[in-house]
Write an enzyme that holds these catalytic residues in place. Sequence first.
Site, PDB file in Angstrom:
ATOM      1  N   GLU A  23      39.773  42.941  42.686  1.00 45.51           N
ATOM      2  CA  GLU A  23      38.899  42.301  43.669  1.00 45.51           C
ATOM      3  C   GLU A  23      37.454  42.419  43.208  1.00 45.51           C
ATOM      4  O   GLU A  23      37.028  43.466  42.726  1.00 45.51           O
ATOM      5  CB  GLU A  23      39.019  42.958  45.051  1.00 45.51           C
ATOM      6  CG  GLU A  23      40.339  42.760  45.758  1.00 45.51           C
ATOM      7  CD  GLU A  23      40.319  43.392  47.150  1.00 45.51           C
ATOM      8  OE1 GLU A  23      39.212  43.662  47.676  1.00 45.51           O
ATOM      9  OE2 GLU A  23      41.415  43.621  47.717  1.00 45.51           O
TER      10      GLU A  23
ATOM     11  N   GLU B  23      43.376  50.338  47.792  1.00 45.78           N
ATOM     12  CA  GLU B  23      42.207  51.018  48.366  1.00 45.78           C
ATOM     13  C   GLU B  23      42.592  52.129  49.335  1.00 45.78           C
ATOM     14  O   GLU B  23      42.062  52.229  50.455  1.00 45.78           O
ATOM     15  CB  GLU B  23      41.278  50.000  49.041  1.00 45.78           C
ATOM     16  CG  GLU B  23      40.675  49.000  48.058  1.00 45.78           C
ATOM     17  CD  GLU B  23      39.688  48.038  48.709  1.00 45.78           C
ATOM     18  OE1 GLU B  23      39.499  48.092  49.934  1.00 45.78           O
ATOM     19  OE2 GLU B  23      39.103  47.218  47.974  1.00 45.78           O
TER      20      GLU B  23
END
Length: 1011
Positions: free
Chosen positions: A944, A811
């Site tokens: 995720e 991320e």
Amino acid sequence: MSRLKLKGKLLNLTRSLLVSAVLASSISFALATSDAGGFTANAQPLPKAQGKFRASMDSLTQYQYPSWFRDAKFGIWAHWGPQSVPMDGDWYARGIYEQGSGHYNYHIAHYGHPSTFGYKDIIPLWKAEKWDPARLMKIYKKAGAKYFVSMGSHHDNFFLWNSKLHRWNAANMGPHKDVVGIWQQEARKNGLRFGVSEHLGASFTWFQSSHGSDKTGPRAGVPYDGADPQYADLYHEPAAPGDTAWYSNNPKWQHEWYSEIKELIDNYHPDLLYSDGSLPFGNEVGLSMIAHFYNSSAAQHGGKPDVVYNCKQDSGGRWVQDLERGVMGKVNPYPWQTDTSIGDWFYNRNWKYRPINWVIDTLVDVVSKNGNLLLNVVQRPDGSIDHEVETMLAQMADWTAIHKEAIYGSRPWLVYGEGSVSARGGSFNENFGYGSQDIRFTTQGSTLYAISLAYPKDNRLLVRSLAKASDRTQNVISSVSLLGYSGKVEWTQSPKGLLVKLPAHAPSAYTAGLKIKGKNLKPVVLPNVVHKVMADSRGVLTLGAELAELHGGGIQLETKGGKPNVGYWFGASEFVSWIVKVPAAGSYTVAASISTVNEGSQLVLEAGARSLTGVVPNTGDWERFQEIGLGSLTFDRPGELVVKIRPRSAEDWKAINLRSIVLTPQSHANERALSSANYLRQMSPGWNLGNTLEALPNETSWGNPMTTQALMNGARAAGFKSVRIPAAWSQYADKENNINPVWMAHVTQVVNYARNAGLYVVLNVHWDGGWMQSTFAQQAAVNAKLKKFWTQIATNFKEFDDGLLFAGTNEVGVNGVYGPPTAENSSVQNSFNQTFVSAVRATGGKNSTRYLVIQGYNTNIDDAVIHNVVLPIDTAVSKLMMEVHYYSPYNFTLNDKSSIWQWGAIAKDPAATETWANEAYADAEFEKMKTAFVDKGVPVILGEYCAGLKSKYPGMRVFSKYWDQYITGSAFKHGLVPMFWDAGTDGGLFKRATGAPLDPDVIGLILKAAR
């Protein structure tokens, strides 16, 4: 000044004046510091009874052990007092002043804060309302006790005798009874010798925590009640800087102690006095007390003392050495004593009592080595004993009735015993897994007793020490009988030993006691038995503690949870080894079963020229063993070799218990090749070890415990096939970006846990404090750091099989900037991916072909597909994967302040539901990844996803479960490996400490959806 404080001041002064009056006639309080840092009295000696014993070590060598103690063998102790009241165990009076301790937390919950309700307020709650000393003494006598010891004063500075020097005593407070005097009266009525234990010497420094305060929280800085001067006669004065040893160097306190113990001796004349520590204060204060005790007794017994003094120091014949919860390793030339308990020292509702066979085995072992057993029989605060304890004492009575001639009045033989369990001497060393082959010897004149510490299951007992010897005059046995059995037993003697056929009906369920008569009974020299570890039918090698050779003076074999383990492993120079017969060439997974309450101890396993390093996590309890993966070993050929476990270094070593090392041939399942064609079914579904190794500033900071093998085993058993391990690295690196080897070893251990469990592993460099920023300004610095990190990580794991995958980043974006990436952002992210791949491949080994996982900007689907993720140049063919995350719609999944709590086709309330990111949207997003990557041969991981719950919307769970199931299923159908985000703590899928399912509903729907 308040009236209450004035009263306290006067009472404190009264104690000081009384003490001074006792000493004033013959002592100078001028003191000088000795070279050793202790204190010695100048000029005049302390007041003591006249006699031949002086306050010197040389003088005390005149002491002779009284026959009553040598004959007694077994005593019972009442370790009882106000600290029993909370029923929370030993050292309660100190623990309540140690913020965060178990005692502190219990006290806060049940009594209040120690600044307002301290130990002084516990004392009046001790009533002893059901204490029946007459009845108890009869029970103790019947159980076989020949002496009884009362608590005099524990470290809590509360006296159980009627003191004129100290107001904090049981005659004046609490039960308002002279406990010592009453116990003494009942003991002597029953013909038992009487003793008193004093733990007072250590009280001054032991109780200093009562002068402190909480360091954090709402009461931070508020003094505990021990800091109040009106209670200084209970909690003591504040210690001087550096005065922290077990025995204080404060001369005033040393003399105060002397006067109070002298009062106890002079008023109660105990047969035995026990000090909880070495020679009190290590100087003539302690020596004077012993001399006074001996001289006082000698004056009443024709010039020869008839008393016993115990302390925890080698005696050299001056006193009876005491080992707390320990044994001697051989026959000691001087009589000695072990003090232990059937449970905790003070009553503890959470402790299980020792079984009767443990008490009996301890007694027999101790007696065979010239010792006595002093056993604490735990009393409830009201003075009664539990029914379970009465039952145990009744069982003890039955056993002593049968075996008394082998115990009372006995003396040791030339050797204490034989068998597979050989204890090395020392305190806190009392848990041994004895069996019928473990035999202990005692004598009465020319009669020899051999007591097996379990009744043989096959009714055959072999005493190897009594084998026929080459000298025909040695071990000429004339008769053998079994204690408690009126019939005759068959026996034969050969060069292998004395073999006795025992009756099927055992006189005692716990031991078999042989009475042996003959001439010139001497133990033969027994050969050392070399135990080799052999593989089982599956090729598994189990290196058990019972087969280990122990190297060092302190390390011991003991028993926890009914199974043997190596314990008391405090020394960094000590190690254990096994002779192992490897059945076949190949690779073996290595795991250790370990328990410890310490954190981060490092050990090394050596197998020939090969070695592995492991970091041991805190398992939470000395009896809670966990499987700890150490890695894998490859053997070129079958054969014998020595396997050794040793501390890595003295700096890294903290005590552990080791139960076993297990070498398991690597299964085909763990060696199966991960492929682009089969990755989806091989890895799905996956699970995240979230909020753990990436937590800041350490692994447990975000509420999860240390990771265990049990957790990984639980995840695999539940049906998960892979685990993503987010990890922080920057906080564990130095300024040159060198990763701390301790952290690297610990991450390796966690990876091993997962691989041992059969899980594929995705290991990454996670957010890590946000040091990766996708800007040209930071590109060079980030790439340099990323390269150095991945070079170290990959080198460490270069020989791991392809069940381990690396993911380069996580991320990555720009702090405070949201929305689609710019061309700059995408370009920089692409460079990060290239740096990662190139660094890993350069390390060689199995990294040359390992699957590597890359991400687009912010690990976002649209950012990866629309904004031009460029696959890195890779020397390996078709070994790259893509990773994306999915948390849409944000207001439903992550925003706990949002009123959106319903989702999808099952939603009922439009006001609680987003108008976008429904089922069709999710399908479309995953279709993008399928078209852009999966269909082109690039596997994709949904690294995720999850929908969190909002406490103010209890009905949200229905929608959250539906979202979890739908996203799992849609991702899987589109070729993405779904890896569910599990943050742990109270809302995770598993109990992190044990691996037990915590949310079986969600686990079940994920498994069903990923088919």
